[in-house]
Design an enzyme around this catalytic site. Structure first.
Site, PDB file in Angstrom:
ATOM      1  N   LYS A   7       0.916  -1.307   0.031  1.00 50.80           N
ATOM      2  CA  LYS A   7       0.105  -0.035   0.015  1.00 50.80           C
ATOM      3  C   LYS A   7       0.811   1.375   0.051  1.00 50.80           C
ATOM      4  CE  LYS A   7      -3.980   0.015   2.341  1.00 50.80           C
ATOM      5  NZ  LYS A   7      -4.898   0.316   3.324  1.00 50.80           N
TER       6      LYS A   7
ATOM      7  N   ARG B 154     -18.144   9.768   6.541  1.00 48.72           N
ATOM      8  CA  ARG B 154     -18.430   8.615   5.773  1.00 48.72           C
ATOM      9  C   ARG B 154     -17.998   8.145   4.618  1.00 48.72           C
ATOM     10  NH1 ARG B 154     -23.483  11.760   3.500  1.00 48.72           N
ATOM     11  NH2 ARG B 154     -21.683  13.125   3.656  1.00 48.72           N
ATOM     12  N   GLU B 155     -17.758   6.886   4.349  1.00 48.13           N
ATOM     13  CA  GLU B 155     -17.047   6.185   3.311  1.00 48.13           C
ATOM     14  C   GLU B 155     -17.918   6.859   2.024  1.00 48.13           C
ATOM     15  OE1 GLU B 155     -16.259   2.133   3.536  1.00 48.13           O
ATOM     16  OE2 GLU B 155     -15.277   2.407   5.349  1.00 48.13           O
TER      17      GLU B 155
ATOM     18  N   ASN C 180     -23.094   6.954  16.174  1.00 49.45           N
ATOM     19  CA  ASN C 180     -23.273   5.519  15.177  1.00 49.45           C
ATOM     20  C   ASN C 180     -24.198   4.562  15.761  1.00 49.45           C
ATOM     21  OD1 ASN C 180     -21.392   6.267  13.408  1.00 49.45           O
ATOM     22  ND2 ASN C 180     -19.910   4.791  13.759  1.00 49.45           N
TER      23      ASN C 180
ATOM     24  N   PHE D 127     -31.355   9.346   6.763  1.00 53.90           N
ATOM     25  CA  PHE D 127     -31.234   8.064   7.243  1.00 53.90           C
ATOM     26  C   PHE D 127     -32.664   7.515   7.482  1.00 53.90           C
ATOM     27  CE2 PHE D 127     -27.259   5.923   8.549  1.00 53.90           C
ATOM     28  CZ  PHE D 127     -26.446   6.757   8.059  1.00 53.90           C
ATOM     29  N   LEU D 128     -33.442   7.817   6.426  1.00 54.49           N
ATOM     30  CA  LEU D 128     -35.038   7.430   6.405  1.00 54.49           C
ATOM     31  C   LEU D 128     -35.217   6.475   5.378  1.00 54.49           C
ATOM     32  CD1 LEU D 128     -36.839  10.620   7.725  1.00 54.49           C
ATOM     33  CD2 LEU D 128     -36.183   8.559   8.984  1.00 54.49           C
TER      34      LEU D 128
ATOM     35  N   GLY E  39     -25.018  -1.673   7.368  1.00 53.63           N
ATOM     36  CA  GLY E  39     -23.753  -2.441   7.604  1.00 53.63           C
ATOM     37  C   GLY E  39     -22.604  -1.576   7.330  1.00 53.63           C
TER      38      GLY E  39
ATOM     39  N   CYS F  35     -18.484   0.201  10.219  1.00 52.67           N
ATOM     40  CA  CYS F  35     -18.619   0.707  11.236  1.00 52.67           C
ATOM     41  C   CYS F  35     -19.760   0.494  12.219  1.00 52.67           C
ATOM     42  CB  CYS F  35     -18.443   2.481  11.239  1.00 52.67           C
ATOM     43  SG  CYS F  35     -16.912   3.162  10.338  1.00 52.67           S
TER      44      CYS F  35
ATOM     45  N   ARG G 299     -16.871  -4.847   3.666  1.00 49.61           N
ATOM     46  CA  ARG G 299     -16.885  -5.286   4.982  1.00 49.61           C
ATOM     47  C   ARG G 299     -18.150  -5.133   5.829  1.00 49.61           C
ATOM     48  NH1 ARG G 299     -11.728  -1.421   7.451  1.00 49.61           N
ATOM     49  NH2 ARG G 299     -12.871  -0.210   5.921  1.00 49.61           N
TER      50      ARG G 299
END
Ligand SMILES: NC(=O)c1ccc[n+]([C@@H]2O[C@H](COP(=O)([O-])OP(=O)(O)OC[C@H]3O[C@@H](n4cnc5c(N)ncnc54)[C@H](O)[C@@H]3O)[C@@H](O)[C@H]2O)c1
Ligand SMILES: O=c1ccn([C@@H]2O[C@H](COP(=O)(O)OP(=O)(O)O[C@H]3O[C@H](CO)[C@@H](O)[C@H](O)[C@H]3O)[C@@H](O)[C@H]2O)c(=O)[nH]1
Length: 433
Positions: A40, A157-158, A211, A252-253, A260, A263, A331
């Site tokens: 990496k 956030r990713e 979270n 988030f609704l 998933g 985190c 993940r």
């Protein structure tokens, strides 16, 4: 440019570490980023970014070109840094709590080399008490009472890592040492964000609490979606009404196959464990996790119904494997979990994800293809698991023909049911009765 350029060390070059390092270099600091993964570090030295994050490759290239960003495998190279940020993994252990192995290992290497008076900050998500424990170990095991510690949890956030880092909702600094807090605050002085100063425990807990709350919100919505189906309501309308209440908010609704990622699952579990250790059974949070698993059962049940009750031998085309759109991260992906469960029940899977190359993840019994149309071939069900916007633009009439008119099970309510009907496909969404 910052009023004072700082020499910053970043340990870990993953989603958080690499984003932090590249963004701090952009903010004008002199950054050295260390990772144990040699390949990496080699790639990063050539400006090859191994993760999919919008804007990150350009920032890494810019940092390398300006020499404000360097990469190394040697933690000793961080010896002259004013501030060192730990961005190490804290995955879920077998018992469910946070595995601090990488943090402990790095501390052992850093302790002898850190500059005198250096500030060490935990950006990793770590259980309450961890940052103070690092200080105790630095002073007790290595005689490094001069090293100061700060908890500085990260909330990015990713898929939005760079934007979230450069435009955070808040910067949290947990410490009992004002000067150490100021040294970390100085790194972010050019960001327009409120800085919240707290003690160690509040900073560490605030990260888990955030979270955990997001997980609760999503489980509530997914359960509500099921209720909508039973009562003839529509979760889209119900959510829109709820979201217009400033106390609830519109984010988030959206229902889906469950929450998933790297985190939410581990942090929810770790918070339950932390609560248990403190003598509190956090039943609400445990229930959110159970609801999340039931969400996968519901997806399986819908697919089973769509193929007439037998999954064994059923041909299913899967669209999406990552845990959400905008990332290549698999993940704790609910999409992957659902696909895996279908395969274990004997279904024959063909899967496509724009960020997953064939042959796909090890252990998944599916043919992963690089053309979304191929998932439709002979499929009885086309199952949408990740909300990639490009799935809306697929040539659905062609997919209908290839699949001999499958049912589309749309766990994310991504697609236009009317357009699919015109193409000759049945659409089964989530949360509409
Ligand atoms: N991924 C996210 O969106 C996100 C957001 C906020 C906070 N966090 C938290 O930040 C932390 C890091 O998460 P991540 O997703 O960036 O992890 P990651 O797995 O993407 O990256 C971790 C990096 O650390 C390296 N590493 C492991 N052990 C090391 C060692 N001893 N010395 C040097 N490098 C080492 C690994 O090679 C890897 O490159 C976790 O605690 C996570 O909970 C993650
Ligand atoms: O309306 C929604 C929003 C999200 N999700 C799902 O929820 C999960 C988590 O999504 P998201 O929170 O965007 O993912 P992460 O990038 O893992 O970010 C979370 O975890 C990070 C690591 O701790 C934190 O820093 C972030 O603030 C927190 O949002 C994913 O499976 C999403 O598909 C839904 O199903 N519906």
């Amino acid at each position: 440019m910052p009023s004072e350029q700082r020499a910053v060390g970043v340990v870990g070059a993953g989603y958080v570490g690499l984003t932090t390092a590249a963004c701090l270099a952009r903010l004008g600091h002199d950054v050295i980023c260390a990772d144990i993964d040699e390949s990496k570090v080699d790639k990063l030295g050539r400006a090859e970014v191994p993760i999919a994050e919008p804007g990150l490759p350009a920032l890494v290239r810019e940092g390398l070109d300006s020499s404000r960003l360097r990469f190394t495998t040697e933690l000793g190279a961080l010896a002259r840094c004013d501030v060192v940020l730990l961005c190490l993994p804290t995955p879920m252990s077998e018992q469910g709590d946070a595995d601090l192995g990488a943090v402990d290992a790095a501390l052992g290497e850093l302790a002898p080399v850190l500059a005198r008076g250096c500030v060490l900050a935990t950006k990793s998500t770590v259980p309450v008490g961890t940052t103070l424990r690092l200080r105790q170990r630095l002073s007790g095991n290595w005689g490094r009472a001069d090293v100061r510690v700060v908890s500085n949890p990260e909330f990015l956030r990713e898929g939005h890592a760079v934007t979230d880092f450069l435009h955070p909702d808040r910067i949290v600094l947990g410490t009992d040492d004002d000067a150490a807090g100021e040294a970390v605050a100085a790194l972010y002085e050019n960001l327009d964000a409120p800085v919240v100063r707290t003690g160690f425990a509040s900073a560490e807990l605030a990260k888990y609490a955030s979270n955990g709350f997001l997980a609760l919100k999503l489980s509530y919505v997914n359960e509500l979606a099921e209720l909508c189906e039973r009562l003839g309501a529509d979760i889209g309308d119900v959510g829109r009404v709820m979201g217009m209440d400033g106390r609830i908010g519109p984010a988030f609704l959206a229902p889906g196959p469950g929450w998933g990622g790297s985190c939410l699952p581990k942090d929810t579990e770790a918070l339950v464990r932390t609560s248990g250790t403190a003598g509190l059974d956090f039943r609400l949070l445990r229930e959110a996790t159970l609801t999340n698993l039931r969400q996968q059962d519901r997806v399986l049940a819908k697919v089973r119904r769509a193929v007439g009750g037998r999954l064994a031998g059923a041909r299913i085309g899967v669209l999406g494997l990552t845990f959400k759109a905008g990332t290549d991260d698999l993940r704790h992906s609910p999409a992957l979990a659902v696909a895996d469960r279908l395969a274990r029940e004997g279904a024959i899977l063909t899967a496509y994800d724009p960020k997953v190359e064939p042959p796909g993840p090890a252990g998944l019994d599916a043919q992963v293809v690089d053309d979304p149309c191929l998932v439709a071939k002979d499929a009885e069900v086309i199952l949408v698991l990740t909300e990639w916007p490009e799935f809306r633009q697929l040539d659905w009439p062609r997919l209908a023909t290839l699949s001999t008119h499958a049912t589309v099970v749309d766990t994310r309510n991504l697609l236009d049911a009317d357009a699919l009907a015109r193409a000759g496909l049945r659409h089964t969404g989530t949360g509409a009765g």
